[in-house]
Enzyme design. Structure first.
Site, PDB file in Angstrom:
ATOM      1  N   CYS A 129       0.161   3.591   2.834  1.00 44.57           N
ATOM      2  CA  CYS A 129       0.659   3.187   4.143  1.00 44.57           C
ATOM      3  C   CYS A 129       2.282   3.537   4.304  1.00 44.57           C
ATOM      4  CB  CYS A 129       0.422   1.633   3.824  1.00 44.57           C
ATOM      5  SG  CYS A 129      -1.347   1.261   3.981  1.00 44.57           S
TER       6      CYS A 129
ATOM      7  N   CYS B  80       0.881  -1.203   0.013  1.00 47.54           N
ATOM      8  CA  CYS B  80      -0.205  -0.092  -0.088  1.00 47.54           C
ATOM      9  C   CYS B  80       0.862   1.214   0.171  1.00 47.54           C
ATOM     10  CB  CYS B  80      -0.800   0.008   1.383  1.00 47.54           C
ATOM     11  SG  CYS B  80      -1.590   1.391   1.523  1.00 47.54           S
TER      12      CYS B  80
END
Length: 103
Positions: free
Chosen positions: A32, A29
């Site tokens: 992230c 991600c």
């Protein structure tokens, strides 16, 4: 305090006491990865806040329990209860403000 990497088995114990910022994330991600250094700074600067990371790919039970549909999702726990939620990348100042509401 060092950032704790929790699992489905340890998550409840890690978030049961005090003020905890739980980061639901995954290695693939992009946002992230962007928020990771922000969480490290918060961990270093806010001594009374525990930061817990949970990889949603490896710990789907906990992610499902809290209804995490998008990552990163950050849940703020106070003594084991969810008191706030932030979805997506946030600058450090915004996260610090969210956390200080619950201190």
């Amino acid at each position: 305090m060092a950032i704790v990497h929790a699992t489905d088995q340890s998550f409840n114990e890690e978030t049961s006491e005090g003020l905890v910022l739980a980061d639901f994330w995954a290695p693939w991600c992009g946002p992230c990865k962007m928020i990771a250094p922000v969480l490290e700074e918060l961990d270093a600067e806010m001594a009374d806040v525990k930061v817990v990371k949970l990889d949603v790919d490896e710990n789907q039970e906990t992610a499902s329990k809290f209804g995490v549909m998008s990552i990163p999702t950050l849940l703020v726990f106070k003594n084991g209860e969810v008191v706030d939620q932030v979805v997506g990348f946030q600058p450090k100042e915004a996260l610090a403000q969210t956390l200080s509401k619950h201190q």
